[in-house]
Design a protein around this motif. Structure first.
Motif, PDB file in Angstrom:
ATOM      1  N   LEU A 129       0.828  -1.207   0.000  1.00 34.68           N
ATOM      2  CA  LEU A 129       0.000   0.000   0.000  1.00 34.68           C
ATOM      3  C   LEU A 129       0.864   1.260   0.000  1.00 34.68           C
ATOM      4  O   LEU A 129       0.503   2.270  -0.629  1.00 34.68           O
ATOM      5  CB  LEU A 129      -0.932  -0.009   1.205  1.00 34.68           C
ATOM      6  CG  LEU A 129      -2.070  -1.038   1.157  1.00 34.68           C
ATOM      7  CD1 LEU A 129      -2.779  -1.117   2.501  1.00 34.68           C
ATOM      8  CD2 LEU A 129      -3.064  -0.699   0.044  1.00 34.68           C
ATOM      9  N   LYS A 130       1.994   1.214   0.684  1.00 38.72           N
ATOM     10  CA  LYS A 130       2.904   2.364   0.680  1.00 38.72           C
ATOM     11  C   LYS A 130       3.531   2.560  -0.695  1.00 38.72           C
ATOM     12  O   LYS A 130       3.712   3.697  -1.145  1.00 38.72           O
ATOM     13  CB  LYS A 130       3.985   2.182   1.744  1.00 38.72           C
ATOM     14  CG  LYS A 130       3.467   2.332   3.176  1.00 38.72           C
ATOM     15  CD  LYS A 130       4.587   2.145   4.194  1.00 38.72           C
ATOM     16  CE  LYS A 130       4.069   2.333   5.607  1.00 38.72           C
ATOM     17  NZ  LYS A 130       5.135   2.119   6.623  1.00 38.72           N
TER      18      LYS A 130
ATOM     19  N   ARG B 127       2.085   1.726  -3.495  1.00 39.15           N
ATOM     20  CA  ARG B 127       1.008   2.274  -4.318  1.00 39.15           C
ATOM     21  C   ARG B 127       0.880   3.779  -4.121  1.00 39.15           C
ATOM     22  O   ARG B 127       0.703   4.524  -5.089  1.00 39.15           O
ATOM     23  CB  ARG B 127      -0.317   1.577  -3.974  1.00 39.15           C
ATOM     24  CG  ARG B 127      -1.515   2.225  -4.646  1.00 39.15           C
ATOM     25  CD  ARG B 127      -2.801   1.470  -4.442  1.00 39.15           C
ATOM     26  NE  ARG B 127      -3.930   2.237  -4.975  1.00 39.15           N
ATOM     27  CZ  ARG B 127      -5.135   1.754  -5.213  1.00 39.15           C
ATOM     28  NH1 ARG B 127      -5.399   0.483  -4.973  1.00 39.15           N
ATOM     29  NH2 ARG B 127      -6.095   2.527  -5.694  1.00 39.15           N
ATOM     30  N   SER B 128       0.985   4.231  -2.877  1.00 38.35           N
ATOM     31  CA  SER B 128       0.893   5.664  -2.601  1.00 38.35           C
ATOM     32  C   SER B 128       2.057   6.417  -3.237  1.00 38.35           C
ATOM     33  O   SER B 128       1.871   7.467  -3.852  1.00 38.35           O
ATOM     34  CB  SER B 128       0.860   5.904  -1.097  1.00 38.35           C
ATOM     35  OG  SER B 128       0.857   7.282  -0.789  1.00 38.35           O
TER      36      SER B 128
ATOM     37  N   ASN C 203       1.719   6.902  -6.942  1.00 42.97           N
ATOM     38  CA  ASN C 203       0.538   7.672  -7.379  1.00 42.97           C
ATOM     39  C   ASN C 203      -0.510   6.805  -8.050  1.00 42.97           C
ATOM     40  O   ASN C 203      -1.072   7.153  -9.097  1.00 42.97           O
ATOM     41  CB  ASN C 203       0.962   8.801  -8.314  1.00 42.97           C
ATOM     42  CG  ASN C 203       1.900   9.781  -7.663  1.00 42.97           C
ATOM     43  OD1 ASN C 203       1.671  10.206  -6.532  1.00 42.97           O
ATOM     44  ND2 ASN C 203       2.978  10.140  -8.348  1.00 42.97           N
ATOM     45  N   ASP C 204      -0.795   5.652  -7.444  1.00 48.30           N
ATOM     46  CA  ASP C 204      -1.823   4.737  -7.950  1.00 48.30           C
ATOM     47  C   ASP C 204      -1.550   4.275  -9.375  1.00 48.30           C
ATOM     48  O   ASP C 204      -2.455   4.187 -10.201  1.00 48.30           O
ATOM     49  CB  ASP C 204      -3.206   5.379  -7.878  1.00 48.30           C
ATOM     50  CG  ASP C 204      -3.717   5.524  -6.454  1.00 48.30           C
ATOM     51  OD1 ASP C 204      -3.198   4.809  -5.573  1.00 48.30           O
ATOM     52  OD2 ASP C 204      -4.608   6.350  -6.228  1.00 48.30           O
TER      53      ASP C 204
END
Length: 434
Positions: free
Chosen positions: A51-52, A54-55, A58-59
């Motif tokens: 998830l980090k 992904r952040s 920028n998706d």
């Protein structure tokens, strides 16, 4: 707060700011954490790291699909399906999942939502062909990389990776020599400055590439040639371990160059390279000057498209929450801004050659008045027999010309042709813009 405390606070802030990791370093750290968690069987730690990432990215579609894998590891089917659906909505597909060769999603195979996502993948892989062949490059050994146009002679200048030179090409595809790499390295970026009778280009001795001398690996340079004669005017060598692979020119004729190895974006000033930004990009690609403004847009292969202020070095990332052709408003599905090799302005939109998406494609996207939000996208070419690995392009009047079937896809990490593969002639396609 007293004066001593204020000074101490400023000093502490300065030290922390200086020690903040670059995007390259941060991504490497997160990937290490994800790998360590995965090896240790720490499923929730693996998800947290994914998830980090992904952040940070920028998706980007690849990062979204990676979170789907991580959600599946912890047994969260709802978030797994949501991430896969988001990946599909961005025009992406995964051949491994379509072939049923995935292990992470076995528990989902019989679910109607998962089957619907696979059908969406298949639709995303259907061919789109809205361009036409402009000309074929008869020499299959070129591996053409970048292209620009000389308005004086009405010819194209194209760099060659394997033959380490620049060729001049007529609109019918006739090839003649223009210049060769002075150091015998692959030639990558090229930009024509007809006003000043110059041609700017880069040569790069990519790490591990067998066609460059091993003693030169990790070196690159910016070159300036005479537009009329092809004579070398100047050569500016970059710091060690850089790959200056992409370039733009400002309206004043100043080269802005991207380092796809260490993430730096440079400008040339008084025959020297000056670092504009060395912290926000991971593998920056072809910059493009924003019409009527000082900033440049810099596509990052991993993070999307950043708007770089040339004076302050600050970056603002373009919002990819847009719509498709039938949805000319914000709030539609996200669009894929990753995997961009070439970026070019046209009207209020941008043209992208994306050889890092799945499938690879050439697209046109419209922006809002602020030029910070994508409002719609339309695919120009995708999944065709002619596309191969598209690299770069150039806008000439009402037409967008771009290199297709470059040959990169049949080369291995050493720049050698893969076993069982062969190079075929590169193609220059064109698409009518208006």
């Amino acid at each position: 707060m007293g004066k001593v405390q204020i000074v101490a606070a400023i000093l502490l802030w300065f030290i922390s700011a200086q020690s903040a990791p670059s995007a390259v370093e941060e991504l490497a750290q997160l990937q290490q954490h994800a790998h360590a968690a995965h090896v240790a069987g720490d499923k929730h730690g693996y998800l947290e790291a994914a998830l980090k990432v992904r952040s940070l990215l920028n998706d980007a579609p690849d990062a979204i699909e990676a979170t789907a894998n991580a959600y599946a590891e912890v047994g969260d089917n709802e978030h797994t399906l949501a991430a896969l659906n988001e990946f599909a909505d961005m025009g992406q597909a995964d051949d491994r999942l379509l072939a049923g060769k995935d292990k992470a999603f076995v528990a989902l195979h019989d679910l109607p939502r998962y089957k619907s996502i696979l059908e969406h993948f298949r639709q995303n892989k259907t061919p789109v062909a809205r361009s036409e062949l402009a000309y074929k490059l008869a020499d299959p050994g070129l591996v053409p990389e970048d292209i620009d146009f000389d308005p004086q002679s009405r010819t194209f200048l194209i760099t060659s990776v394997l033959e380490k030179k620049i060729i001049r090409v007529t609109s019918s595809g006739q090839i003649s020599a223009f210049a060769s790499s002075p150091r015998g390295w692959p030639m990558l970026a090229i930009k024509v400055d007809a006003k000043r009778d110059r041609v700017w280009a880069t040569e790069v001795a990519m790490d591990g590439f067998s066609i460059a001398p091993k003693s030169d690996w990790g070196k690159s340079a910016v070159l300036c040639f005479d537009l009329q004669t092809g004579a070398l005017r100047n050569r500016i060598e970059a710091p060690q371990h850089t790959a200056l692979g992409d370039m733009a020119l400002t309206e004043a004729g100043v080269p802005i160059v991207s380092d796809g190895d260490r993430g730096g974006v440079y400008r040339i000033d008084d025959r020297r390279l000056f670092l504009i930004n060395g912290k926000d990009f991971i593998p920056p690609q072809t910059p493009a000057g924003v019409p009527g403004g000082e900033p440049v847009m810099v596509p990052d292969y991993a993070r999307g498209i950043g708007i770089l202020d040339l004076k302050s070095g600050q970056v603002q990332w373009i919002n990819h929450q847009g719509g498709h052709q039938s949805e000319a408003h914000q709030g539609g599905p996200k669009v894929a801004l990753n995997g961009v090799d070439g970026l070019y302005f046209v009207d209020r939109g941008i043209l992208l050659t994306q050889n890092g998406t799945s499938p690879e494609r050439v697209v046109r996207m419209e922006l809002d008045r602020s030029q910070t939000n994508v409002t719609s996208e339309g695919v120009i070419e995708r999944a065709t027999a002619t596309l191969g690995d598209p690299t770069h392009g150039v806008v000439i009047g009402d037409w967008f010309y771009y290199i297709a079937n470059s040959g990169w896809n049949v080369l291995d990490e050493h720049g050698d042709v893969k076993a069982g593969e062969m190079l075929t002639p590169g193609l220059v396609m064109r698409f009518r813009l208006r």
